[in-house]
Design an enzyme around this catalytic site. Sequence first.
Site, PDB file in Angstrom:
ATOM      1  N   GLU A   5      -3.828 -11.102  -1.868  1.00 39.72           N
ATOM      2  CA  GLU A   5      -3.070 -10.986  -0.632  1.00 39.72           C
ATOM      3  C   GLU A   5      -4.004 -10.930   0.563  1.00 39.72           C
ATOM      4  OE1 GLU A   5      -0.930 -10.241   2.582  1.00 39.72           O
ATOM      5  OE2 GLU A   5      -2.308  -8.671   1.989  1.00 39.72           O
ATOM      6  N   ASP A   6      -5.131 -10.228   0.422  1.00 46.97           N
ATOM      7  CA  ASP A   6      -6.045 -10.079   1.548  1.00 46.97           C
ATOM      8  C   ASP A   6      -7.445  -9.794   1.017  1.00 46.97           C
ATOM      9  OD1 ASP A   6      -6.885  -9.973   4.165  1.00 46.97           O
ATOM     10  OD2 ASP A   6      -5.856  -8.114   4.657  1.00 46.97           O
ATOM     11  N   HIS A  66      -0.456  -4.533   0.537  1.00 44.85           N
ATOM     12  CA  HIS A  66      -0.234  -5.598   1.517  1.00 44.85           C
ATOM     13  C   HIS A  66      -1.318  -5.467   2.566  1.00 44.85           C
ATOM     14  CE1 HIS A  66       2.202  -7.558   4.909  1.00 44.85           C
ATOM     15  NE2 HIS A  66       1.739  -8.492   4.104  1.00 44.85           N
TER      16      HIS A  66
END
Length: 73
Positions: A5-6, A66
């Site tokens: 995601e990151d 997230h």
Amino acid sequence: EFGSEDIDILPNGLAFISSGLKYPGLKSFAPDKPGEIFLMDLNEDNPRAVELRISRGFDLASFNPHGISTYVD
């Protein structure tokens, strides 16, 4: 394996990667697997992501990372 995601890369070449985001309407390749944080040393000749162990007492079943950021003091 299922995507990240990151990622946040420190000045020393260590990279922290969040993975396992589950979001309504977003396809999940591993819906029953909790989120994970990986570490990768970009200084190595063949860097590979290694899953970091999360401390006991943490609600891993609901871990849904997230994004990720780091603070260097």
